[in-house]
Design an enzyme around this catalytic site. Structure first.
Site, mmCIF file in Angstrom:
data_model
loop_
_atom_site.group_PDB
_atom_site.id
_atom_site.type_symbol
_atom_site.label_atom_id
_atom_site.label_comp_id
_atom_site.label_asym_id
_atom_site.label_seq_id
_atom_site.Cartn_x
_atom_site.Cartn_y
_atom_site.Cartn_z
ATOM 1 N N GLY A 14 20.543 -12.079 -9.549
ATOM 2 C CA GLY A 14 21.439 -11.168 -8.825
ATOM 3 C C GLY A 14 21.085 -9.717 -9.098
ATOM 4 O O GLY A 14 20.703 -9.373 -10.213
ATOM 5 N N ARG A 75 16.009 -15.502 -5.755
ATOM 6 C CA ARG A 75 15.988 -16.689 -6.609
ATOM 7 C C ARG A 75 14.811 -17.521 -6.110
ATOM 8 O O ARG A 75 14.600 -17.629 -4.902
ATOM 9 C CB ARG A 75 17.321 -17.436 -6.503
ATOM 10 N N SER A 76 14.043 -18.046 -7.024
ATOM 11 C CA SER A 76 12.823 -18.739 -6.625
ATOM 12 C C SER A 76 12.816 -20.181 -7.134
ATOM 13 O O SER A 76 12.378 -20.452 -8.253
ATOM 14 C CB SER A 76 11.608 -17.987 -7.192
ATOM 15 N N GLY A 105 18.853 -12.182 -15.493
ATOM 16 C CA GLY A 105 19.808 -12.858 -16.365
ATOM 17 C C GLY A 105 19.172 -13.990 -17.153
ATOM 18 O O GLY A 105 17.937 -14.094 -17.208
ATOM 19 N N ASP A 106 20.011 -14.853 -17.725
ATOM 20 C CA ASP A 106 19.515 -15.938 -18.575
ATOM 21 C C ASP A 106 18.532 -16.848 -17.832
ATOM 22 O O ASP A 106 17.560 -17.328 -18.420
ATOM 23 C CB ASP A 106 20.688 -16.763 -19.118
ATOM 24 N N THR A 128 22.725 -7.693 -15.132
ATOM 25 C CA THR A 128 23.718 -8.463 -14.365
ATOM 26 C C THR A 128 25.053 -7.737 -14.407
ATOM 27 O O THR A 128 25.450 -7.253 -15.469
ATOM 28 C CB THR A 128 23.916 -9.894 -14.917
ATOM 29 N N ILE A 129 25.734 -7.684 -13.264
ATOM 30 C CA ILE A 129 27.041 -7.007 -13.276
ATOM 31 C C ILE A 129 28.079 -7.838 -14.032
ATOM 32 O O ILE A 129 29.050 -7.309 -14.532
ATOM 33 C CB ILE A 129 27.568 -6.687 -11.857
ATOM 34 N N ASP A 130 27.849 -9.161 -14.128
ATOM 35 C CA ASP A 130 28.862 -10.033 -14.738
ATOM 36 C C ASP A 130 28.946 -9.910 -16.253
ATOM 37 O O ASP A 130 29.893 -10.397 -16.861
ATOM 38 C CB ASP A 130 28.561 -11.503 -14.399
ATOM 39 N N ASP A 132 27.344 -11.517 -18.385
ATOM 40 C CA ASP A 132 27.440 -12.865 -18.949
ATOM 41 C C ASP A 132 26.142 -13.324 -19.620
ATOM 42 O O ASP A 132 25.842 -14.505 -19.659
ATOM 43 C CB ASP A 132 27.851 -13.860 -17.849
ATOM 44 N N GLY A 173 32.641 -12.655 -11.049
ATOM 45 C CA GLY A 173 32.593 -13.320 -12.354
ATOM 46 C C GLY A 173 32.975 -14.773 -12.194
ATOM 47 O O GLY A 173 34.128 -15.151 -12.383
ATOM 48 N N ARG A 174 32.017 -15.597 -11.787
ATOM 49 C CA ARG A 174 32.316 -17.005 -11.529
ATOM 50 C C ARG A 174 32.588 -17.755 -12.822
ATOM 51 O O ARG A 174 33.477 -18.573 -12.910
ATOM 52 C CB ARG A 174 31.141 -17.634 -10.774
ATOM 53 N N ALA A 189 46.460 -3.535 -14.861
ATOM 54 C CA ALA A 189 46.930 -4.757 -14.191
ATOM 55 C C ALA A 189 48.053 -5.410 -14.999
ATOM 56 O O ALA A 189 48.014 -5.418 -16.228
ATOM 57 C CB ALA A 189 45.762 -5.729 -14.030
ATOM 58 N N HIS A 219 56.211 -3.060 -8.101
ATOM 59 C CA HIS A 219 54.873 -3.352 -7.566
ATOM 60 C C HIS A 219 53.966 -3.815 -8.705
ATOM 61 O O HIS A 219 54.138 -3.399 -9.857
ATOM 62 C CB HIS A 219 54.281 -2.134 -6.862
ATOM 63 N N GLN A 255 31.018 -4.695 -5.210
ATOM 64 C CA GLN A 255 30.922 -4.557 -6.672
ATOM 65 C C GLN A 255 29.487 -4.538 -7.174
ATOM 66 O O GLN A 255 29.210 -4.159 -8.295
ATOM 67 C CB GLN A 255 31.660 -5.720 -7.353
HETATM 68 P P1 ADP Z 1 19.779 -14.969 -13.450
HETATM 69 O O1 ADP Z 1 18.450 -14.531 -13.919
HETATM 70 O O2 ADP Z 1 20.602 -13.823 -12.956
HETATM 71 O O3 ADP Z 1 20.471 -15.864 -14.450
HETATM 72 P P2 ADP Z 1 19.101 -17.301 -11.853
HETATM 73 O O4 ADP Z 1 19.704 -18.281 -12.789
HETATM 74 O O5 ADP Z 1 19.317 -17.523 -10.392
HETATM 75 O O6 ADP Z 1 19.571 -15.812 -12.107
HETATM 76 O O7 ADP Z 1 17.531 -17.263 -12.158
HETATM 77 C C1 ADP Z 1 16.680 -16.414 -11.435
HETATM 78 C C2 ADP Z 1 15.341 -17.091 -11.262
HETATM 79 O O8 ADP Z 1 14.766 -17.374 -12.543
HETATM 80 C C3 ADP Z 1 15.367 -18.444 -10.562
HETATM 81 O O9 ADP Z 1 15.351 -18.368 -9.167
HETATM 82 C C4 ADP Z 1 14.102 -19.087 -11.060
HETATM 83 O O10 ADP Z 1 12.982 -18.617 -10.339
HETATM 84 C C5 ADP Z 1 14.026 -18.583 -12.485
HETATM 85 N N1 ADP Z 1 14.630 -19.594 -13.385
HETATM 86 C C6 ADP Z 1 15.935 -19.906 -13.528
HETATM 87 N N2 ADP Z 1 16.110 -20.900 -14.416
HETATM 88 C C7 ADP Z 1 14.880 -21.260 -14.826
HETATM 89 C C8 ADP Z 1 14.385 -22.252 -15.725
HETATM 90 N N3 ADP Z 1 15.188 -23.074 -16.385
HETATM 91 N N4 ADP Z 1 13.036 -22.324 -15.894
HETATM 92 C C9 ADP Z 1 12.209 -21.498 -15.246
HETATM 93 N N5 ADP Z 1 12.627 -20.544 -14.393
HETATM 94 C C10 ADP Z 1 13.925 -20.423 -14.168
#
Ligand code: ADP
Length: 323
Positions: A14, A75-76, A105-106, A128-130, A132, A173-174, A189, A219, A255
């Site tokens: 994201g 996302r790939s 992100g992670d 990441t904005i979240d 997380d 924030g899912r 709030a 309110h 956001q």
């Molecule tokens: P974020 O990085 O924000 O957590 P995603 O989880 O969608 O977002 O991951 C982004 C991209 O990172 C994915 O589209 C994929 O290409 C790669 N990715 C995600 N998880 C894995 C994984 N377990 N192993 C290898 N590449 C990954």
């Protein structure tokens, strides 16, 4: 040690305001260290498809104040397959990319770790904005996102107050309630509902509103993280049980955008510079994080195993003072 002549930079997952500030720092720090820097477009997709461009000092001019990412993000799913990964490694070898800075992100860090173990050292930066990402107390984009929510809900408060209404506001924030918690406190709030703390609308929220109603308040603002439930259903329940006219507002993708705050720009710049320092020494499989207000780095595997405790004390403070 592998000599680092050329590094790549990509943004993945994201988008988040401040990613451009990170790209700018990576490009300029890399060039300052005598390296070539390649901008890889649309996350790991660009790596697989060879969608990339050589960056120079001027290719990152006038971007520090812009949200989004000039390198685009994606996302790939293909990258997660062994074939896709092999292709990415081949493209790196063909293009002479010796290491990569990955802002994401992670999920993106897992990819960075896989690439590192295949001989392409990668360093992750938390974007990441979240907020997380378990290993980092703060992430690029979070401060901007909560400030955006603050501005929007301040506006909402004006009309909510004029009509003696209750506004039930859904924020992003899912799986994480950081935006809801921090923005919720900042906008005053009455209730904050997050995925980390189980909340029963009928048992926890309705009686609280009814008690506060008795003190003369007419309110209310309720901030709900998107992962918790449907805001229109919550608003209807509140209206049915309390008689307060209630409206749901979903803030949505606004956001994600906007000019990054000072905090996000500074943090992204420092992290970008730090990532290049590591890569220039041939160090990969690291993630850059914020800990105790300092920028440090961890092994990616260690970082992914970490757990980030929810800020329960802050949540309880918010609950206590919103009466
Ligand atoms: P974020 O990085 O924000 O957590 P995603 O989880 O969608 O977002 O991951 C982004 C991209 O990172 C994915 O589209 C994929 O290409 C790669 N990715 C995600 N998880 C894995 C994984 N377990 N192993 C290898 N590449 C990954």
């Amino acid at each position: 040690m592998k000599e680092m002549k050329t590094i790549g930079v990509l943004t993945s997952g994201g988008d988040a305001p401040g990613m451009n500030a990170a790209i700018r720092a990576i490009v300029r720090a890399g060039i300052a260290k005598g390296m070539r820097v390649i901008g890889i477009r649309r996350g790991y997709n660009g790596l697989i498809n060879g969608d990339m461009i050589e960056m120079n000092l001027r290719s990152v001019s006038d971007i520090i104040h812009r949200g989004g990412t000039i390198l685009y993000t994606a996302r790939s799913p293909e990258f997660r397959t062994e074939e896709g990964m092999q292709k990415a490694v081949r493209v790196c070898q063909e293009m002479g990319i010796d290491g990569i800075a990955v802002v994401g992100g992670d999920g993106s860090f897992r990819g960075a770790s896989d690439l590192s173990s295949r001989g392409i050292p990668c360093v992750g930066l938390p974007g990441t904005i979240d907020n997380d990402i378990s290993s980092s107390e703060n992430c690029i984009g979070f401060d901007t996102a909560v400030n955006t929510v603050k501005e929007m809900v301040d506006k909402l408060r004006d009309t909510t107050e004029s009509h003696d209404r209750c506004s039930v506001v859904e924020v992003m924030g899912r799986r994480a309630g950081y935006i809801a918690l921090h923005a919720g406190i900042a906008v005053g709030a009455t209730c904050i509902i997050v995925p980390e703390i189980k909340t029963d609308i009928e048992k926890d929220i309705i009686p609280k509103l009814q008690n506060i109603q008795k003190t003369g308040k007419k309110h209310f603002i309720i901030v709900v993280a998107e992962g918790v439930g449907k805001v229109d259903e919550i608003a209807k329940l509140i209206q049915d049980k309390t008689g307060i006219e209630s409206r749901a507002t979903i803030l949505g993708h606004v956001q994600r955008g906007g000019s990054p705050t000072v905090q996000d720009r500074v943090m992204a710049s420092e992290m970008g510079y730090y990532a290049v320092e590591l890569l220039s020494e041939g160090i990969g499989n690291r993630v850059i994080v914020m800990k105790d207000n300092k920028v440090i780095d961890y092994d990616i595997h260690e970082a992914l195993k970490m757990e980030k405790p929810f800020e329960e004390r802050l949540f309880n403070i918010a609950h206590t003072i919103s009466i």
